[in-house]
Design an enzyme around this catalytic site. Structure first.
Site, short mmCIF file in Angstrom:
data_model
loop_
_atom_site.label_atom_id
_atom_site.label_comp_id
_atom_site.label_asym_id
_atom_site.label_seq_id
_atom_site.Cartn_x
_atom_site.Cartn_y
_atom_site.Cartn_z
N GLU A 135 -3.58 8.12 7.22
CA GLU A 135 -4.69 7.35 6.67
C GLU A 135 -5.09 6.23 7.62
OE1 GLU A 135 -5.59 4.44 2.83
OE2 GLU A 135 -4.04 5.98 2.68
N HIS A 151 0.83 -1.21 0.00
CA HIS A 151 0.00 0.00 0.00
C HIS A 151 0.86 1.26 0.00
CE1 HIS A 151 -2.32 3.11 2.33
NE2 HIS A 151 -3.11 2.91 1.30
N GLU A 206 2.05 1.92 -3.43
CA GLU A 206 0.95 2.49 -4.23
C GLU A 206 0.96 4.01 -4.14
OE1 GLU A 206 -3.46 3.67 -3.53
OE2 GLU A 206 -3.13 1.61 -2.92
N HIS A 207 1.13 4.54 -2.94
CA HIS A 207 1.20 5.99 -2.76
C HIS A 207 2.42 6.57 -3.48
CE1 HIS A 207 -1.77 7.06 0.54
NE2 HIS A 207 -1.94 5.77 0.39
#
Length: 445
Positions: free
Chosen positions: A148, A68, A71-72
């Site tokens: 997040e 993840h 991904e950022h």
């Protein structure tokens, strides 16, 4: 109303199989990248998606959240598309884009006018191998990921409860680790961790290109060969092999207290098989079991018994997806009315499960579920993005184009006996976790 619903069922089931499918073509580039084209000629737009066969469950131990996190970082820029301009370019061309990570895959997409498809391929192929990262970019984005996690997980008792429940359900498989990662491990991720992960897994031979829209297959293949064809494959890609679950021989139970909880509920999750390529019958039976048992609110078995007949629940339901690379889970839950304890709610839930096992599935209820699921499949054909996601998620989970196309028929072939057999195999509390979400411990005592 019953007569009207009967006509709806008849109308849906009477639709020809051809009306339930769209033209899909599949190719393989020389560098190992699969190209899937889904034709949808109703509007001059296109959805362009790249799916990487790498997700949170493929991370090294101690590196949770890395998939993840990367991904950022993929939006940080290349030599051709500098930092923070990727999405801006797409917006300037009238499109939108985003990305998402799950346990099994990471996907990037753009929705845009069809004449901008070459630009999308050029930009996505560029960042497949050309990403530029430094410590400043890494630290900034790591803080974003931690924020997040704070907003989506740590601020929500239900999310924290779910996280702990998954960790208890999977004794050995990495599905028990949250996709966003454990906070202390995300805090320790480094630039080198991200670069190593990127260089190994972000490659054409670990990716599937899905293009849905107003395109011709030969046109898309030619563009894919032009833009993705020159991208070098990774020599380190091997078949995904993850730690699997040992035989589970002990029921697990947990209570999660949080002062922010206003409405307690109980939930139970069972280990369950996933959809298997070439043989989706068991998964189809479980999909229908979930719908018959807990789909449709008060029309479901749980809803009619617990919310109407016994009037002890505010809500109840069952859920199962089945689309995963490895075996997954099946869940049931009850939100009791004030004055009804979680223990009482659980007892009535178990009584309902026993009722289903003893009496089987009501044919009329099964027919409604089949009609509703088939209608969902047909309506999904109107959603270009949904089509792209449906095929992409299935393919990176080990299924084929044929499996996706055969899925509606697999659902319609399920019998009452199939559902009962699936339920008998599923409802083994030794491979389950039962959880109670409650308010502050002092108040509960």
């Amino acid at each position: 109303m019953k007569r009207l619903f009967g006509w709806i069922i008849f109308a849906v089931l009477a639709l020809p199989a051809a009306a339930q499918q769209v033209p899909v073509s599949s190719y393989m580039l020389d560098n190992g990248m699969q190209v899937v084209v889904i034709e949808d000629h109703r509007a001059p737009v296109v959805t362009h998606m790249v799916w990487y066969k790498i997700g949170a469950a493929d991370e090294e131990p101690g590196k949770s959240g890395l998939a993840h996190f990367l991904e950022h970082l993929m939006f940080k820029g290349t030599a051709a598309v500098p930092d923070a301009t990727f999405s801006a370019i797409i917006e300037e061309n009238g499109g939108d884009d985003n990305a998402f990570t799950t346990q099994d895959y990471t996907a990037y997409y753009q929705r845009i006018a069809v004449d901008r498809l070459p630009l999308m391929m050029e930009m996505e192929a560029d960042r497949m191998r050309g990403l530029i990262l430094d410590d400043a970019a890494m630290l900034t984005e790591r803080d974003v990921v931690l924020e997040e996690r704070a907003l989506r997980t740590e601020s929500d008792p239900g999310s924290l409860f779910s996280e702990q429940r998954s960790a208890a359900l999977y004794l050995n498989h990495p599905y028990g680790i949250p996709t966003i990662g454990w906070r202390h491990e995300v805090e320790a991720l480094t630039l080198q961790d991200a670069l190593d992960f990127y260089h190994l897994y972000y490659a054409p031979n670990n990716a599937i290109l899905v293009v849905a829209g107003d395109v011709q297959p030969e046109q898309v293949l030619a563009l894919a060969q032009q833009y993705y064809g020159p991208v070098a494959p990774s020599e380190g890609i091997t078949k995904r092999v993850r730690p699997q679950e040992p035989p589970q021989t002990a029921e697990r139970r947990m209570v999660y207290h949080d002062e922010r909880v206003a409405t307690p509920y109980m939930i139970r999750a069972y280990l369950a098989p996933n959809r298997q390529s070439g043989d989706q019958a068991q998964a189809a039976a479980l999909i229908l079991l979930a719908d018959v048992l807990g789909g449709g609110g008060i029309t479901s078995l749980l809803g009619s018994r617990l919310q109407l007949d016994e009037d002890i629940a505010l809500a109840s339901g069952a859920f199962y997806g089945g689309l995963s690379y490895d075996p997954t889970s099946f869940g049931v839950y009850v939100v009791p009315k004030p004055g009804v304890t979680l223990e009482q709610a659980e007892a009535r839930l178990d009584a309902t499960l026993d009722y289903l096992l003893q009496n089987g599935v009501d044919p009329e209820r099964l027919a409604r579920s089949k009609a509703a699921l088939l209608a969902d499949e047909i309506y999904a054909m109107d959603d270009q993005m949904g089509l792209a996601r449906r095929y992409g998620a299935a393919l990176v989970s080990g299924l084929t184009v044929e499996d996706v196309q055969d899925w509606p028929a697999a659902l319609q072939a399920v019998t009452e006996a199939d559902i009962t057999a699936a339920a008998q195999a599923l409802f083994d509390e030794r491979s389950s976790v039962t959880g109670y979400l409650m308010g502050a411990k002092e108040a509960a005592e």
